[in-house]
Design an enzyme around this catalytic site. Structure first.
Site, PDB file in Angstrom:
ATOM      1  N   ASP A  35     -30.031  46.631 -84.712  1.00  0.00           N
ATOM      2  CA  ASP A  35     -29.063  46.913 -83.953  1.00  0.00           C
ATOM      3  C   ASP A  35     -29.072  46.129 -82.660  1.00  0.00           C
ATOM      4  O   ASP A  35     -28.465  46.261 -81.726  1.00  0.00           O
ATOM      5  CB  ASP A  35     -29.344  48.634 -83.390  1.00  0.00           C
ATOM      6  CG  ASP A  35     -30.651  48.563 -82.597  1.00  0.00           C
ATOM      7  OD1 ASP A  35     -31.353  47.847 -82.550  1.00  0.00           O
ATOM      8  OD2 ASP A  35     -30.847  49.802 -82.158  1.00  0.00           O
ATOM      9  N   GLY A  36     -30.159  44.812 -82.576  1.00  0.00           N
ATOM     10  CA  GLY A  36     -29.908  44.324 -81.851  1.00  0.00           C
ATOM     11  C   GLY A  36     -31.001  44.128 -80.721  1.00  0.00           C
ATOM     12  O   GLY A  36     -31.505  43.447 -79.822  1.00  0.00           O
ATOM     13  N   GLU A  37     -31.909  45.630 -80.530  1.00  0.00           N
ATOM     14  CA  GLU A  37     -32.687  45.763 -79.485  1.00  0.00           C
ATOM     15  C   GLU A  37     -34.083  44.777 -79.809  1.00  0.00           C
ATOM     16  O   GLU A  37     -34.217  44.537 -81.013  1.00  0.00           O
ATOM     17  CB  GLU A  37     -33.284  47.357 -79.679  1.00  0.00           C
ATOM     18  CG  GLU A  37     -31.955  48.187 -78.951  1.00  0.00           C
ATOM     19  CD  GLU A  37     -32.319  49.536 -78.905  1.00  0.00           C
ATOM     20  OE1 GLU A  37     -33.723  50.025 -79.310  1.00  0.00           O
ATOM     21  OE2 GLU A  37     -31.568  50.408 -78.416  1.00  0.00           O
ATOM     22  N   ARG A  92     -28.636  35.059 -55.963  1.00  0.00           N
ATOM     23  CA  ARG A  92     -27.840  34.574 -55.292  1.00  0.00           C
ATOM     24  C   ARG A  92     -26.841  35.888 -54.446  1.00  0.00           C
ATOM     25  O   ARG A  92     -26.475  35.440 -53.406  1.00  0.00           O
ATOM     26  CB  ARG A  92     -26.785  33.642 -55.841  1.00  0.00           C
ATOM     27  CG  ARG A  92     -27.242  32.055 -55.907  1.00  0.00           C
ATOM     28  CD  ARG A  92     -26.555  31.146 -56.682  1.00  0.00           C
ATOM     29  NE  ARG A  92     -26.830  31.463 -58.102  1.00  0.00           N
ATOM     30  CZ  ARG A  92     -26.635  30.455 -59.196  1.00  0.00           C
ATOM     31  NH1 ARG A  92     -26.163  29.398 -58.524  1.00  0.00           N
ATOM     32  NH2 ARG A  92     -27.258  30.501 -60.311  1.00  0.00           N
ATOM     33  N   GLN A  93     -26.984  36.962 -55.292  1.00  0.00           N
ATOM     34  CA  GLN A  93     -26.199  38.034 -54.624  1.00  0.00           C
ATOM     35  C   GLN A  93     -27.136  38.781 -53.745  1.00  0.00           C
ATOM     36  O   GLN A  93     -27.676  39.728 -54.385  1.00  0.00           O
ATOM     37  CB  GLN A  93     -25.720  39.013 -55.809  1.00  0.00           C
ATOM     38  CG  GLN A  93     -25.241  40.049 -55.188  1.00  0.00           C
ATOM     39  CD  GLN A  93     -23.552  40.030 -54.636  1.00  0.00           C
ATOM     40  OE1 GLN A  93     -22.901  39.087 -55.114  1.00  0.00           O
ATOM     41  NE2 GLN A  93     -22.874  40.890 -54.299  1.00  0.00           N
ATOM     42  N   HIS A 125     -33.665  31.895 -53.925  1.00  0.00           N
ATOM     43  CA  HIS A 125     -32.331  31.267 -53.065  1.00  0.00           C
ATOM     44  C   HIS A 125     -32.261  31.698 -51.611  1.00  0.00           C
ATOM     45  O   HIS A 125     -31.704  30.759 -50.823  1.00  0.00           O
ATOM     46  CB  HIS A 125     -30.943  32.291 -53.737  1.00  0.00           C
ATOM     47  CG  HIS A 125     -29.548  31.667 -53.093  1.00  0.00           C
ATOM     48  ND1 HIS A 125     -29.264  30.413 -53.286  1.00  0.00           N
ATOM     49  CD2 HIS A 125     -28.771  32.197 -52.487  1.00  0.00           C
ATOM     50  CE1 HIS A 125     -27.990  30.422 -52.758  1.00  0.00           C
ATOM     51  NE2 HIS A 125     -27.646  31.378 -51.993  1.00  0.00           N
ATOM     52  N   LYS A 185     -21.242  19.703 -46.464  1.00  0.00           N
ATOM     53  CA  LYS A 185     -20.531  20.103 -47.674  1.00  0.00           C
ATOM     54  C   LYS A 185     -19.516  21.268 -47.267  1.00  0.00           C
ATOM     55  O   LYS A 185     -19.983  22.287 -46.748  1.00  0.00           O
ATOM     56  CB  LYS A 185     -21.595  20.674 -48.878  1.00  0.00           C
ATOM     57  CG  LYS A 185     -21.444  21.320 -50.026  1.00  0.00           C
ATOM     58  CD  LYS A 185     -22.252  21.309 -51.217  1.00  0.00           C
ATOM     59  CE  LYS A 185     -22.595  23.019 -51.287  1.00  0.00           C
ATOM     60  NZ  LYS A 185     -23.702  22.926 -52.468  1.00  0.00           N
ATOM     61  N   ARG A 187     -17.574  24.205 -49.612  1.00  0.00           N
ATOM     62  CA  ARG A 187     -17.209  24.658 -51.168  1.00  0.00           C
ATOM     63  C   ARG A 187     -15.693  25.023 -51.281  1.00  0.00           C
ATOM     64  O   ARG A 187     -15.308  25.909 -50.297  1.00  0.00           O
ATOM     65  CB  ARG A 187     -18.412  25.943 -51.301  1.00  0.00           C
ATOM     66  CG  ARG A 187     -18.014  26.251 -52.645  1.00  0.00           C
ATOM     67  CD  ARG A 187     -19.412  27.032 -53.328  1.00  0.00           C
ATOM     68  NE  ARG A 187     -20.618  26.229 -53.749  1.00  0.00           N
ATOM     69  CZ  ARG A 187     -20.587  25.620 -54.739  1.00  0.00           C
ATOM     70  NH1 ARG A 187     -19.799  25.242 -55.595  1.00  0.00           N
ATOM     71  NH2 ARG A 187     -21.768  25.067 -55.010  1.00  0.00           N
ATOM     72  N   ASP A 214     -32.243  19.115 -53.996  1.00  0.00           N
ATOM     73  CA  ASP A 214     -31.443  20.267 -54.111  1.00  0.00           C
ATOM     74  C   ASP A 214     -32.673  21.545 -54.707  1.00  0.00           C
ATOM     75  O   ASP A 214     -33.507  21.034 -55.368  1.00  0.00           O
ATOM     76  CB  ASP A 214     -30.315  20.523 -54.829  1.00  0.00           C
ATOM     77  CG  ASP A 214     -29.414  21.181 -54.139  1.00  0.00           C
ATOM     78  OD1 ASP A 214     -29.616  21.977 -53.408  1.00  0.00           O
ATOM     79  OD2 ASP A 214     -28.027  20.924 -54.416  1.00  0.00           O
TER      80      ASP A 214
HETATM   81  C1  R5P Z   1     -26.295  25.614 -52.579  1.00  0.00           C
HETATM   82  O1  R5P Z   1     -26.301  26.210 -51.658  1.00  0.00           O
HETATM   83  C2  R5P Z   1     -27.650  25.079 -53.543  1.00  0.00           C
HETATM   84  O2  R5P Z   1     -28.462  24.547 -52.720  1.00  0.00           O
HETATM   85  C3  R5P Z   1     -26.896  24.242 -54.570  1.00  0.00           C
HETATM   86  O3  R5P Z   1     -26.611  22.788 -53.903  1.00  0.00           O
HETATM   87  C4  R5P Z   1     -25.576  24.851 -55.399  1.00  0.00           C
HETATM   88  O4  R5P Z   1     -25.744  25.976 -55.721  1.00  0.00           O
HETATM   89  C5  R5P Z   1     -25.610  23.953 -56.486  1.00  0.00           C
HETATM   90  O5  R5P Z   1     -24.542  24.256 -57.480  1.00  0.00           O
HETATM   91  P1  R5P Z   1     -23.429  23.289 -58.407  1.00  0.00           P
HETATM   92  O6  R5P Z   1     -24.552  22.619 -59.399  1.00  0.00           O
HETATM   93  O7  R5P Z   1     -22.807  24.501 -59.050  1.00  0.00           O
HETATM   94  O8  R5P Z   1     -22.624  22.601 -57.546  1.00  0.00           O
END
Ligand code: R5P
Length: 291
Positions: A35-37, A92-93, A125, A185, A187, A214
């Site tokens: 069943d995938g478990e 990240r969240q 993060h 930067k 986004r 990074d």
């Molecule tokens: C941003 O806050 C992080 O330090 C990275 O620069 C970022 O998450 C990289 O994401 P991507 O490769 O999708 O640009």
């Protein structure tokens, strides 16, 4: 101390066991039920011993495997369990951006630490995530590992692709005794960014070997744009270094096309995995739990 490597971190787990003076190392037997478990079983005599489980949680499956491993190690009678999560997914969240959302990082911390005596992770993060653990938790940095590697390479200037990475690039600059600056930067969406030299102009990159530092490369959008900008400004060579190399879809190839070299640590398996965080993780284990 025994070291057990989950499927997401087998190679790193083995390196950590070597750093711990060739501690007994094992990988669990695992298979899928129809069943995938997931079924798994840890081997070796773990009763009364300290056990280190190493498993990055990049996918939900990885996370589930980690939770089962922790329970299996406890059932096997381990004295203490140290859980190493080199890449900690869902970090990240780290806050509730909109009503109704979970603080995913906190939810994960609480579950991962449940059967652990301590948790060790690498370059979370955000620093506040460490505060969500109720048990002892430690964060290693990918910078020393990348620094050991870059020390052997030609590097003139270190550059962070954004202001959020200033502490990281400054730390690397101190290690290598090189100048640094950070780009501006903006986004646009989850896959697209706009990058520019800082208002001060940064440092002249003409003919220089610059290295972008990074914490994580995900879609590669940030590094691709940064490399293009720096080459346009006359950089002689542009390399990219990160702790966590996720390289989603064709990210690796896209970055390769615009850079001279790509470096990543081994928190996740990827084609740029050239520096190991094993010594840094083993150092925390030895410092905190050698007795
Ligand atoms: C941003 O806050 C992080 O330090 C990275 O620069 C970022 O998450 C990289 O994401 P991507 O490769 O999708 O640009």
């Amino acid at each position: 101390m025994h070291v057990i490597g989950g499927t997401a971190s087998t190679a790193l787990a083995e390196r950590i066991s070597r750093e711990l003076g060739n501690a007994p190392f094992g990988i669990p037997f695992s298979k899928r039920f129809s069943d995938g478990e997931l079924y798994l079983r840890v081997g070796g005599r773990l009763e009364g011993d300290d056990v280190v489980i190493v498993q990055s949680t990049r996918t939900d499956q990885d996370l589930l495997e980690l939770l089962l491993l922790e329970d299996a190690v406890r059932e096997a009678g381990a004295r203490r369990t140290f859980v190493v999560v080199p890449y900690f997914g869902y970090a990240r969240q780290d806050r509730r951006f909109f009503p109704g959302e979970p603080v995913s990082a906190r939810a994960l911390c609480r579950h991962v630490e449940l059967d652990a005596d301590a948790v060790i992770t690498v370059d979370l993060h955000s620093a506040q995530t460490l505060g969500h653990f109720r048990k002892p938790a430690f964060e290693a940095s990918g910078i020393p590992a990348l620094g050991r590697l870059l020390r052997e390479r030609p590097v003139d200037i270190l550059i962070s692709p954004d202001k959020g990475g200033v502490d990281r690039v400054r730390r690397m600059a101190q290690l290598l005794d090189r100048p640094w600056f950070a780009l501006d930067k903006r986004r646009i969406d989850s896959e697209h960014v706009e990058l520019a030299l800082p208002a001060s102009g940064g440092l002249p990159v003409d003919g220089k070997h610059v290295v972008l530092i990074d914490d994580v490369i995900t879609t590669g959008g940030t590094i691709v744009e940064a490399a293009r900008l720096l080459k346009k400004k006359g950089a002689g060579a542009v390399s990219a270094a990160c702790t966590h190399g996720l390289f989603l879809r064709d990210a690796f190839e896209r970055i390769k096309a615009v850079t001279d070299e790509i470096y990543s640590t081994d928190t996740l398996g990827n084609p740029a995995e050239k520096a190991s965080v094993a010594p840094d993780i083993a150092q925390i284990l030895a410092r905190e739990y050698s007795s």
